[in-house]
Write a protein that holds these residues in place. Structure first.
Motif, PDB file in Angstrom:
ATOM      1  N   ASP A 158       0.473   7.646  -5.837  1.00 45.25           N
ATOM      2  CA  ASP A 158       0.232   9.088  -5.813  1.00 45.25           C
ATOM      3  C   ASP A 158      -0.532   9.557  -7.044  1.00 45.25           C
ATOM      4  O   ASP A 158      -1.136  10.626  -7.029  1.00 45.25           O
ATOM      5  CB  ASP A 158       1.561   9.857  -5.726  1.00 45.25           C
ATOM      6  N   SER A 159      -0.505   8.777  -8.116  1.00 46.12           N
ATOM      7  CA  SER A 159      -1.104   9.190  -9.381  1.00 46.12           C
ATOM      8  C   SER A 159      -2.498   8.628  -9.614  1.00 46.12           C
ATOM      9  O   SER A 159      -3.117   8.935 -10.621  1.00 46.12           O
ATOM     10  CB  SER A 159      -0.213   8.761 -10.550  1.00 46.12           C
ATOM     11  N   THR A 160      -2.981   7.784  -8.723  1.00 48.76           N
ATOM     12  CA  THR A 160      -4.295   7.178  -8.931  1.00 48.76           C
ATOM     13  C   THR A 160      -5.174   7.349  -7.703  1.00 48.76           C
ATOM     14  O   THR A 160      -4.686   7.409  -6.574  1.00 48.76           O
ATOM     15  CB  THR A 160      -4.177   5.671  -9.252  1.00 48.76           C
ATOM     16  N   HIS A 161      -6.455   7.409  -7.933  1.00 49.54           N
ATOM     17  CA  HIS A 161      -7.436   7.548  -6.863  1.00 49.54           C
ATOM     18  C   HIS A 161      -7.464   6.275  -6.024  1.00 49.54           C
ATOM     19  O   HIS A 161      -7.264   5.173  -6.537  1.00 49.54           O
ATOM     20  CB  HIS A 161      -8.810   7.808  -7.480  1.00 49.54           C
ATOM     21  N   LEU A 162      -7.703   6.417  -4.736  1.00 51.19           N
ATOM     22  CA  LEU A 162      -7.739   5.278  -3.823  1.00 51.19           C
ATOM     23  C   LEU A 162      -8.688   4.187  -4.306  1.00 51.19           C
ATOM     24  O   LEU A 162      -8.363   3.000  -4.269  1.00 51.19           O
ATOM     25  CB  LEU A 162      -8.153   5.754  -2.424  1.00 51.19           C
ATOM     26  N   PHE A 163      -9.870   4.558  -4.782  1.00 47.61           N
ATOM     27  CA  PHE A 163     -10.838   3.571  -5.261  1.00 47.61           C
ATOM     28  C   PHE A 163     -10.267   2.797  -6.458  1.00 47.61           C
ATOM     29  O   PHE A 163     -10.445   1.587  -6.569  1.00 47.61           O
ATOM     30  CB  PHE A 163     -12.142   4.238  -5.683  1.00 47.61           C
ATOM     31  N   ALA A 164      -9.576   3.501  -7.357  1.00 48.93           N
ATOM     32  CA  ALA A 164      -8.993   2.853  -8.539  1.00 48.93           C
ATOM     33  C   ALA A 164      -7.897   1.874  -8.134  1.00 48.93           C
ATOM     34  O   ALA A 164      -7.765   0.790  -8.712  1.00 48.93           O
ATOM     35  CB  ALA A 164      -8.451   3.902  -9.509  1.00 48.93           C
ATOM     36  N   ARG A 165      -7.118   2.229  -7.133  1.00 53.08           N
ATOM     37  CA  ARG A 165      -6.071   1.309  -6.648  1.00 53.08           C
ATOM     38  C   ARG A 165      -6.681   0.034  -6.092  1.00 53.08           C
ATOM     39  O   ARG A 165      -6.198  -1.070  -6.347  1.00 53.08           O
ATOM     40  CB  ARG A 165      -5.208   2.003  -5.590  1.00 53.08           C
TER      41      ARG A 165
ATOM     42  N   SER B 205      -8.762  -6.796  -9.099  1.00 52.17           N
ATOM     43  CA  SER B 205      -8.712  -7.449 -10.414  1.00 52.17           C
ATOM     44  C   SER B 205      -7.478  -8.329 -10.563  1.00 52.17           C
ATOM     45  O   SER B 205      -7.490  -9.292 -11.323  1.00 52.17           O
ATOM     46  CB  SER B 205      -8.790  -6.421 -11.542  1.00 52.17           C
ATOM     47  N   LEU B 206      -6.416  -8.011  -9.835  1.00 47.38           N
ATOM     48  CA  LEU B 206      -5.204  -8.833  -9.866  1.00 47.38           C
ATOM     49  C   LEU B 206      -5.229  -9.946  -8.826  1.00 47.38           C
ATOM     50  O   LEU B 206      -4.325 -10.773  -8.767  1.00 47.38           O
ATOM     51  CB  LEU B 206      -3.965  -7.950  -9.626  1.00 47.38           C
ATOM     52  N   GLY B 207      -6.251  -9.940  -7.974  1.00 45.82           N
ATOM     53  CA  GLY B 207      -6.349 -10.953  -6.929  1.00 45.82           C
ATOM     54  C   GLY B 207      -5.351 -10.738  -5.809  1.00 45.82           C
ATOM     55  O   GLY B 207      -4.929 -11.688  -5.154  1.00 45.82           O
ATOM     56  N   LEU B 208      -4.966  -9.482  -5.581  1.00 49.46           N
ATOM     57  CA  LEU B 208      -3.997  -9.160  -4.537  1.00 49.46           C
ATOM     58  C   LEU B 208      -4.696  -8.508  -3.349  1.00 49.46           C
ATOM     59  O   LEU B 208      -5.671  -7.786  -3.520  1.00 49.46           O
ATOM     60  CB  LEU B 208      -2.928  -8.203  -5.072  1.00 49.46           C
ATOM     61  N   SER B 209      -4.167  -8.748  -2.176  1.00 56.12           N
ATOM     62  CA  SER B 209      -4.676  -8.112  -0.972  1.00 56.12           C
ATOM     63  C   SER B 209      -3.680  -7.049  -0.522  1.00 56.12           C
ATOM     64  O   SER B 209      -2.553  -6.976  -1.029  1.00 56.12           O
ATOM     65  CB  SER B 209      -4.846  -9.148   0.142  1.00 56.12           C
ATOM     66  N   GLN B 210      -4.075  -6.266   0.460  1.00 53.48           N
ATOM     67  CA  GLN B 210      -3.153  -5.277   1.027  1.00 53.48           C
ATOM     68  C   GLN B 210      -1.964  -5.979   1.667  1.00 53.48           C
ATOM     69  O   GLN B 210      -0.847  -5.466   1.633  1.00 53.48           O
ATOM     70  CB  GLN B 210      -3.890  -4.397   2.036  1.00 53.48           C
ATOM     71  N   GLU B 211      -2.182  -7.163   2.215  1.00 50.09           N
ATOM     72  CA  GLU B 211      -1.078  -7.932   2.799  1.00 50.09           C
ATOM     73  C   GLU B 211      -0.061  -8.330   1.727  1.00 50.09           C
ATOM     74  O   GLU B 211       1.143  -8.319   1.975  1.00 50.09           O
ATOM     75  CB  GLU B 211      -1.607  -9.176   3.527  1.00 50.09           C
ATOM     76  N   ASP B 212      -0.544  -8.699   0.541  1.00 50.85           N
ATOM     77  CA  ASP B 212       0.368  -9.026  -0.569  1.00 50.85           C
ATOM     78  C   ASP B 212       1.226  -7.822  -0.928  1.00 50.85           C
ATOM     79  O   ASP B 212       2.431  -7.946  -1.182  1.00 50.85           O
ATOM     80  CB  ASP B 212      -0.423  -9.472  -1.802  1.00 50.85           C
ATOM     81  N   ILE B 213       0.613  -6.644  -0.956  1.00 55.50           N
ATOM     82  CA  ILE B 213       1.344  -5.417  -1.282  1.00 55.50           C
ATOM     83  C   ILE B 213       2.391  -5.126  -0.215  1.00 55.50           C
ATOM     84  O   ILE B 213       3.513  -4.731  -0.530  1.00 55.50           O
ATOM     85  CB  ILE B 213       0.367  -4.226  -1.444  1.00 55.50           C
ATOM     86  N   LYS B 214       2.058  -5.345   1.030  1.00 50.97           N
ATOM     87  CA  LYS B 214       3.024  -5.131   2.116  1.00 50.97           C
ATOM     88  C   LYS B 214       4.224  -6.055   1.967  1.00 50.97           C
ATOM     89  O   LYS B 214       5.353  -5.666   2.257  1.00 50.97           O
ATOM     90  CB  LYS B 214       2.362  -5.340   3.477  1.00 50.97           C
ATOM     91  N   LYS B 215       3.993  -7.287   1.498  1.00 55.23           N
ATOM     92  CA  LYS B 215       5.101  -8.226   1.283  1.00 55.23           C
ATOM     93  C   LYS B 215       5.953  -7.814   0.084  1.00 55.23           C
ATOM     94  O   LYS B 215       7.170  -7.978   0.093  1.00 55.23           O
ATOM     95  CB  LYS B 215       4.557  -9.640   1.067  1.00 55.23           C
ATOM     96  N   LEU B 216       5.317  -7.281  -0.947  1.00 57.82           N
ATOM     97  CA  LEU B 216       6.047  -6.860  -2.140  1.00 57.82           C
ATOM     98  C   LEU B 216       6.870  -5.594  -1.909  1.00 57.82           C
ATOM     99  O   LEU B 216       7.891  -5.386  -2.551  1.00 57.82           O
ATOM    100  CB  LEU B 216       5.080  -6.616  -3.298  1.00 57.82           C
ATOM    101  N   PHE B 217       6.409  -4.749  -0.992  1.00 60.20           N
ATOM    102  CA  PHE B 217       7.059  -3.463  -0.747  1.00 60.20           C
ATOM    103  C   PHE B 217       7.368  -3.289   0.742  1.00 60.20           C
ATOM    104  O   PHE B 217       6.833  -2.397   1.391  1.00 60.20           O
ATOM    105  CB  PHE B 217       6.169  -2.315  -1.243  1.00 60.20           C
ATOM    106  N   PRO B 218       8.259  -4.119   1.299  1.00 67.57           N
ATOM    107  CA  PRO B 218       8.523  -4.045   2.746  1.00 67.57           C
ATOM    108  C   PRO B 218       9.145  -2.715   3.175  1.00 67.57           C
ATOM    109  O   PRO B 218       8.963  -2.300   4.316  1.00 67.57           O
ATOM    110  CB  PRO B 218       9.463  -5.222   3.000  1.00 67.57           C
ATOM    111  N   GLN B 219       9.872  -2.029   2.285  1.00 58.63           N
ATOM    112  CA  GLN B 219      10.458  -0.746   2.662  1.00 58.63           C
ATOM    113  C   GLN B 219       9.386   0.337   2.791  1.00 58.63           C
ATOM    114  O   GLN B 219       9.542   1.290   3.522  1.00 58.63           O
ATOM    115  CB  GLN B 219      11.497  -0.284   1.628  1.00 58.63           C
ATOM    116  N   VAL B 220       8.298   0.181   2.076  1.00 58.91           N
ATOM    117  CA  VAL B 220       7.207   1.150   2.137  1.00 58.91           C
ATOM    118  C   VAL B 220       6.324   0.865   3.347  1.00 58.91           C
ATOM    119  O   VAL B 220       5.793   1.777   3.972  1.00 58.91           O
ATOM    120  CB  VAL B 220       6.376   1.120   0.837  1.00 58.91           C
TER     121      VAL B 220
END
Length: 123
Positions: free
Chosen positions: A83-90, A96-111
């Motif tokens: 909520d605090s950062t622009h979509l492009f910045a995210r 830069s961290l080498g993460l995909s959206q799929e990685d984020i989904k695995k890290l935050f399954p409740q979200v």
């Protein structure tokens, strides 16, 4: 060189993913007006970083209650960061961290629930 052009050049040199999105969306004339980080200043960020580090320790605790609290906090900090950062910045940060959206989904399954019929949980 105007401040917008200087800022655009700096972005192109330092943040390639953001530069790509700027080009694709044709907003290069508006770059100097974009709010990349909306609400966190250095002090807020320092406090949050300390809280996150504490929660990391709680997540590996032997206490079930501390682990549950750490899990709920993980979702809170994810929502706060997005909520605090622009979509492009995210997207730049993920790249830069080498993460995909799929990685984020695995890290935050409740979200991001696996079942599309299940609603997003905001804690």
């Amino acid at each position: 060189m105007s401040s917008n052009n200087e800022r655009l050049e700096k972005i192109q040199n330092k943040y390639p993913k953001v530069a790509q999105f700027i080009e694709e969306t044709n907003i290069s004339e508006q770059v100097d007006r974009v709010m990349w980080v909306n609400s966190l200043d250095k002090n807020d960020f320092a406090v949050l970083l300390n809280e996150i580090l504490f929660k990391i320790g709680s997540g590996s605790s032997g206490s079930v209650e501390l682990r549950k609290n750490a899990k709920r906090s993980k979702n809170f900090y994810y929502n706060l960061a997005t909520d605090s950062t622009h979509l492009f910045a995210r997207h730049e940060a993920l790249a830069s961290l080498g993460l995909s959206q799929e990685d984020i989904k695995k890290l935050f399954p409740q979200v991001f629930p696996a079942d599309p019929n299940q609603t997003k949980i905001d804690l």
